[in-house]
Structure formats: structure tokens, C-alpha cells
Scaffold this active site. Sequence first.
Site, mmCIF file in Angstrom:
data_model
loop_
_atom_site.group_PDB
_atom_site.id
_atom_site.type_symbol
_atom_site.label_atom_id
_atom_site.label_comp_id
_atom_site.label_asym_id
_atom_site.label_seq_id
_atom_site.Cartn_x
_atom_site.Cartn_y
_atom_site.Cartn_z
ATOM 1 C CG ASP B 123 -2.166 0.850 1.008
ATOM 2 O OD1 ASP B 123 -2.523 1.115 -0.158
ATOM 3 O OD2 ASP B 123 -2.772 1.265 2.010
ATOM 4 C CG HIS B 130 -4.474 10.339 2.791
ATOM 5 N ND1 HIS B 130 -5.499 10.153 3.697
ATOM 6 C CD2 HIS B 130 -3.534 9.397 3.097
ATOM 7 C CE1 HIS B 130 -5.203 9.130 4.501
ATOM 8 N NE2 HIS B 130 -4.020 8.666 4.155
ATOM 9 C CD GLU B 194 -6.372 4.165 4.658
ATOM 10 O OE1 GLU B 194 -5.722 3.455 3.875
ATOM 11 O OE2 GLU B 194 -5.850 4.805 5.602
ATOM 12 C CD GLU B 196 -5.512 2.502 -0.250
ATOM 13 O OE1 GLU B 196 -4.737 1.914 -1.035
ATOM 14 O OE2 GLU B 196 -5.330 2.564 0.986
ATOM 15 C CG ASP B 228 -5.642 -0.317 3.624
ATOM 16 O OD1 ASP B 228 -5.614 -1.520 3.933
ATOM 17 O OD2 ASP B 228 -4.797 0.513 4.026
ATOM 18 N NE ARG B 232 -8.109 5.669 9.727
ATOM 19 C CZ ARG B 232 -7.418 5.552 8.579
ATOM 20 N NH1 ARG B 232 -6.146 5.155 8.617
ATOM 21 N NH2 ARG B 232 -7.999 5.793 7.428
ATOM 22 C CD GLN B 235 -3.222 3.416 10.765
ATOM 23 O OE1 GLN B 235 -4.429 3.311 10.593
ATOM 24 N NE2 GLN B 235 -2.447 4.080 9.918
ATOM 25 C CE LYS B 248 -3.422 1.719 7.311
ATOM 26 N NZ LYS B 248 -4.432 2.187 6.337
ATOM 27 C CB THR B 252 -7.365 -5.193 2.092
ATOM 28 O OG1 THR B 252 -6.480 -4.882 3.171
ATOM 29 C CG2 THR B 252 -7.224 -4.158 0.995
ATOM 30 C CD GLU B 353 -7.689 12.272 4.414
ATOM 31 O OE1 GLU B 353 -7.718 11.097 4.007
ATOM 32 O OE2 GLU B 353 -7.505 13.251 3.668
#
Lengths: 405, 405
Positions: B123, B130, B194, B196, B228, B232, B235, B248, B252, B353
Site C-alpha cells: 500500500d 491525504h 480508505e 483507494e 483498505d 485507527r 494503528q 490494517k 482489505t 480526515e
Amino acid sequence: MTGAEPGLMPSQVLSANRPDCDFPLNNLPYGVFSDDRGPRCGVAIGDRILDLAACEAQGLLDAGGTFAAPRMNDFIARGPDAWAAARARLTALLSPDGPRDLPLVAMAGARLHLPIRVEGFTDFYASRHHAFNVGCLFRGPDNALPPQWDHMPIGYNGRASSVVVSGTPVHRPMGQVAGPAGPEWTASRRLDLELELGAIVGAATALGTRITVDQAEDMIFGHVLLNDWSARDIQAWEYQPLGPFQGKAFATTISPWIVTRAALEPFRRVGAARTVDPMPHLRDSRPGFHDLAMGWTLNGQVMARVNYAVMHWSQAQALAHHASSGCPMNVGDLLGSGTISGPTPDQTGALLEMTRNGQQPVTVNGQPRTFLQDGDEVGLFAHAQGAGYRVGFGPCTGRVMPALP
Amino acid sequence: MTGAEPGLMPSQVLSANRPDCDFPLNNLPYGVFSDDRGPRCGVAIGDRILDLAACEAQGLLDAGGTFAAPRMNDFIARGPDAWAAARARLTALLSPDGPRDLPLVAMAGARLHLPIRVEGFTDFYASRHHAFNVGCLFRGPDNALPPQWDHMPIGYNGRASSVVVSGTPVHRPMGQVAGPAGPEWTASRRLDLELELGAIVGAATALGTRITVDQAEDMIFGHVLLNDWSARDIQAWEYQPLGPFQGKAFATTISPWIVTRAALEPFRRVGAARTVDPMPHLRDSRPGFHDLAMGWTLNGQVMARVNYAVMHWSQAQALAHHASSGCPMNVGDLLGSGTISGPTPDQTGALLEMTRNGQQPVTVNGQPRTFLQDGDEVGLFAHAQGAGYRVGFGPCTGRVMPALP
């Protein structure tokens, strides 16, 4: 399995009975070899390899035909009962009372291959001494250990495609490094090794499944020596905030022989003392380490000696943590212990620590040295010492070649 | 291939000719499906799937038997000439002048599977918006972007074993998180998505080989949508210094249909303006991005819309960087772009975000929301808009399930 140390189990292969032989009947490590015929599975005994594909073809043992494969994965996937049955049968075959016409091949005349298809490679950071030593170099003694270090085996996903077998030349990588006038594209100037023990996962878990440390222990098929070659200058420039990437992706060398958990069972022992009680998902009920005398050489000179039991987090704890989010584990996953280092420089598993990031050169064959030079050969070694015999890993070597233009 | 936008290519499958259909003849995305018979390869056309295994069995096309496999890898490994030949043949077969007795299956009655065996998952972090937005949350605006960000596509190795196909339920992971009285073992309280784009590598490189960005471009077989999923809180506690791991590793999600590079070629365009000239190994000679209108939904409500061309580092640049150390790349490697975000909150590809790490709730179906709740369904979408038609990816969805005890 018992933790009692049985003493040498004699073999009809007399070279296996020498006290300094890595591969006595007590060991029986698995690997993949080829000679005038193609790659197939074998077991090391003294200075010979027992051709397991031929044994199966001759009806001497039964592993469902999996020993004819060029990787051990299919046999490993048969599970713990099959592992135990094969070990018992091989012990009988190779004993002094075994048949005399076994398909034995001279190891000296065989080529050894990567023993498994590496499904995934994950590297951990399980030596507190290593984590502290490196942390001091980059973050100072007050911030050397990340706050979570004592609470979990920190790990990261490595690159499975660049895992190679002992003897494979390792080209110095090109990469981006920090320079006085900004980043430079250059051959790495700080090429290093990492002395590690690898664990090979022998059972799969499903998505969403967690396992206890005791369950994880039973999932480990065996161990290999592992050199996690590292380009420290590439790594230093790239690794924040998402971790090591190209600084470790160019090569990881493992030993060709997989020493089974069964062979190491008599040498099981506790690791380093803990200051923090592990959370429940990381608690174990038996000693998680082995009494392994390890070290590494540079161009034949012994640079460091250390015992594996200096480690803080076991490979079973690492595996249990790996699956703790529900991450599926696969047969053929390879888990690196992280650099194995003790408290003193002559017990460190990397030049980064031994030379304090190049500030304190060491002497190699009479010359001052900081990091690896083209032409250098690095060798890892390890064995468990029994009474009059040893259970060893054999060599795990790699020679540094110039960067490719 | 030309960059000219050809307009709709009509198909004998009339549902493919609707302007809002993701799968017109211009697209021809590959996937793996099953019905009353087992998994095999197919191509999406309108609301139908062309059974490629049956086509080969009937002599309508020739791919060396690879379409009968339950994964696309064997076909992809045949290389660019085979990709072009199959696309030309499929275009002829599905045109209004093609044969009328094609083995077409209703997509509504088929089950879609993971289209490839994922050899490795890497990744990246290629959206400057971002990286800046997240950097501000954790390190402040002055240190938001790591110093190497403008010089290389930062990436990390993910976990291939937990890549799942659209529609697979995603259980909230358990894990270690920081708490007021020290670390806690808990179900994640900050589950996120996420948005992607994934690139599927279609050619292998050997150990020690580097590639140019143009060579990397030609190695990309196609693209998928990629979610993904990220915990949080797990992480944040684990990711220093070695990067994301269990936060993570639990899942996925990718879309079932691989939209080929050939289908997107007419929509190629340049990405975000650069402030730093890339080093030679990251320079490209053609626009490295595509004009893709993308976004994501939460329980059916559109949360964000963004164009893929907002990105800074292309997937060809990411691939060239991945191989820059000599790291071998394999057919079936999956490269994630990293979260695709524009400058404003309604263009962000993650709740982290959008809600400023939970400090600014958003409204979902009338309710304030920070992170994902059990039962939530997240959907990703993307298409390239042509004149009277679109080249789309179809759905990429996943529903959040409660943590497993």
C-alpha cells in the site's frame, strides 16, 4: 513431547554420530535438494541427505506423495499428526537397526533450494536489547523504546518475494538516501546484516479467527536461520511514518534446513525476565524459547555470540499477536524474530549496533570496519548443545556483490 | 494504444449500450464467477457475464486453457500480447456482428470471487492532500509531510492473506489501543475505510532487476477499487516505529472486476502539479493517471466525490520504486494507491480526515457520525466518463459486523 535431554540417538549413518555434527538422528531437519534429478524433499543426516521422494516411491514411508514436491509446503500442510508420524518413521529408518539400502545422497554433491514457498514474510522486533540499542542511536536513551514495546511484539510485513536460500549472492541495493544537499540516488553505503531466527507456520487460520499463544506454539512447524539484510541509509530516509520498505526488500536469506520444533523440544527454556505482565492474548503456559547458541561471522571471523533465550517475545507470542486482529495465517508464512542481540557489543546481531551506527569501527581480519563491503561473506550459525551431540542449523551464508548498474 | 476517446462501442448485449452501464463493450473487465458450476474466469458485459472457460471450450477464443482456472493469474501471466489478442477477440465476439450463441450468464445469478491470487499486497501513500491532512492531525502542519514525501512514493508491505472480494462481511477487529490507564485490549472504537485504487501487476521481475516508470506502466494489467479498512486506534498505538500492522491486517476489500489498463487508456491524464522534479528512476514520459470520477457511500449516502487525477504519485511510479532496490515483483502483486483525497472534507477518502480524527462529526442519514458502526455498509465507486457511455468498476462494498468474542 518431553523436555528431557535424551543424549545422542545413534544412526546407521556414522557421520551423524560425531559430537560436532549439526545433523544427528536427534535433529532430522527437512529441506529441498537436487542433484542429477530435480528438486525434491529430503532430510539431513550427518553428511548425507535421505531422499524422501525416493523413500516414498520405495514404500519406506507414506506422506501422501508430498515429498516429491519442490517445496515442503504440501507436507507441512498435512498437519502435526503427519509431522509426528514422519519423524517416528525416519527415526526408525535411520537407526542402526534400519534397512541398509536407504536412498542416501552425499550432501556435498547436492544443491540446496529454498525449502518452502514463502506465503508471507513478517519480521518482528523481539529483542529488548536490540530495540533499546537501536532506539538510543536514533531517538536517544529516554525515548529508545516505543511505549507499546513491553505490551506487544512489534512487527511489520516484509516482502516474501525476496526471501532466498543460503548461498544466494546479495547485490548491494541502489536507493534513495539523505545527503547534505538533499536526497541522493546511490548504492547503499551502510549495508548491514541482521541475525534472526525464523519460524515457519505449519497451520492455517481463517479470516476473523484469533488464537492463544499455546495454540500458536502448536502451529509452528520449525525454525530456520534468517539474515534480514538491511540498507541502513535507505531505511533511515524512507521508514517514517510507514516503516521499512526498500531498505529491506532486496534480500532476506534463510538456511536451507528447517529444524523442527520437535527436534528443539528438549532445549525449551524461558526467555528474558519481564517487567510487564502480558495481556491475556499474549500469555503462555510453557517456556517459549530455546537454548540456542547463536552467532555470526564476517569473512570467517566470529563477530558475535549470543543465546536465543536473551529474547523478550517468543515466536509463538508473535504468531498469536499476528492473528489477533483476525488476520489469516497460512502454511508457509515465515516469521522473523527480529535481530537477536544481547547487552554487550560482542553479543549484537547487526553492525548498526556493534559499531554504534558506524561511529565505533570494529576490526575484521586486521582492518577497521563499520558496514559491509563488496565481497564480504556473512555467515549465521546456531545449535542446541546436548550431552555429546548437538542439534544444529547448518550454514546460512551470503556474499555481498557490487550494486547492479 | 491511442488516447482518443472512441465513443460507445455498441454490443449485441443491449444492456451494455445504456449510457449509465459500467460494463459496455469499451470496458470488458475480467473477473472470476461461479453459478451451478465452479469458479472460472469471465468478462462483464452489461448485465451479463461471458463465460470465458466455456468460450475456450467451444473454440471461440484461445488462452491456453487459463480461463478455466479459479483465478486470473494464469491468464495474466501470458503477457501483454495475449492481453491484446484476447481483448480484440472479445470485442469482435460481443459486437453486434458476433455469434448469437455466446455462453452468457446473468450477473444477478452469479457469485463473484476474488479475481486473483494476491501474491503480495503493498500500500502506498500517493495523495499529497491525504498525507498532509493526516500529518496535520498527528504531527501538526509544520511536520505534516515527512521530508522524503515529495521525493518518493512512500509505501509499506501489507498483508495479502486478508484481501477479500466485495461483499465479504468485515468483522470489527479486536486489538491493543492506548487508554487513560495504559493499553487496553478492546474491539476497535475507531474503525475507518480508505478509498483507494489498486493496480494488479501483470509481469514478473527477477531479483536484482530495476525497471523504468515506462516499463512499470506496461507491467500493469489492470485496476480494481480497494478499501483498505483501518482501525485507527489500533494503528495509532502500534505504528511507530515500524509502520501499520494489525490495524490494517484484518481485511482489505477489492472489487470483483479488473478494469484493464487498455480500457482506461483513452482516459489517461496528468496528475497533481509537482513542486519537486522526480529522481531519474521515478520519471515518466506519459501522463500516469486516469480521469476517474470516484467516491464512497455510507449506508447508501454519498459521503465524498473526488477525481483520481488529484493524486501525486502514479501507480507506475509506485511499481518502479517498489522494484528499485532489486525487489522481485510477481504476477498477482496488488499495489494500493493509498487513500485518494482532495483538498476539501467532501473530497476525502477516509473518516479520519473527514471528521478530523473524530473531532468534527459528519451527518449520516440524519445522525451525527465520527467512525464506522456495526451494521454500516461502505461502498466505493468509480468510472471514467466517455461521450454517451462510461467505463466503470462496479460496486466494491463491505458491511461492518460486530467484533468476534
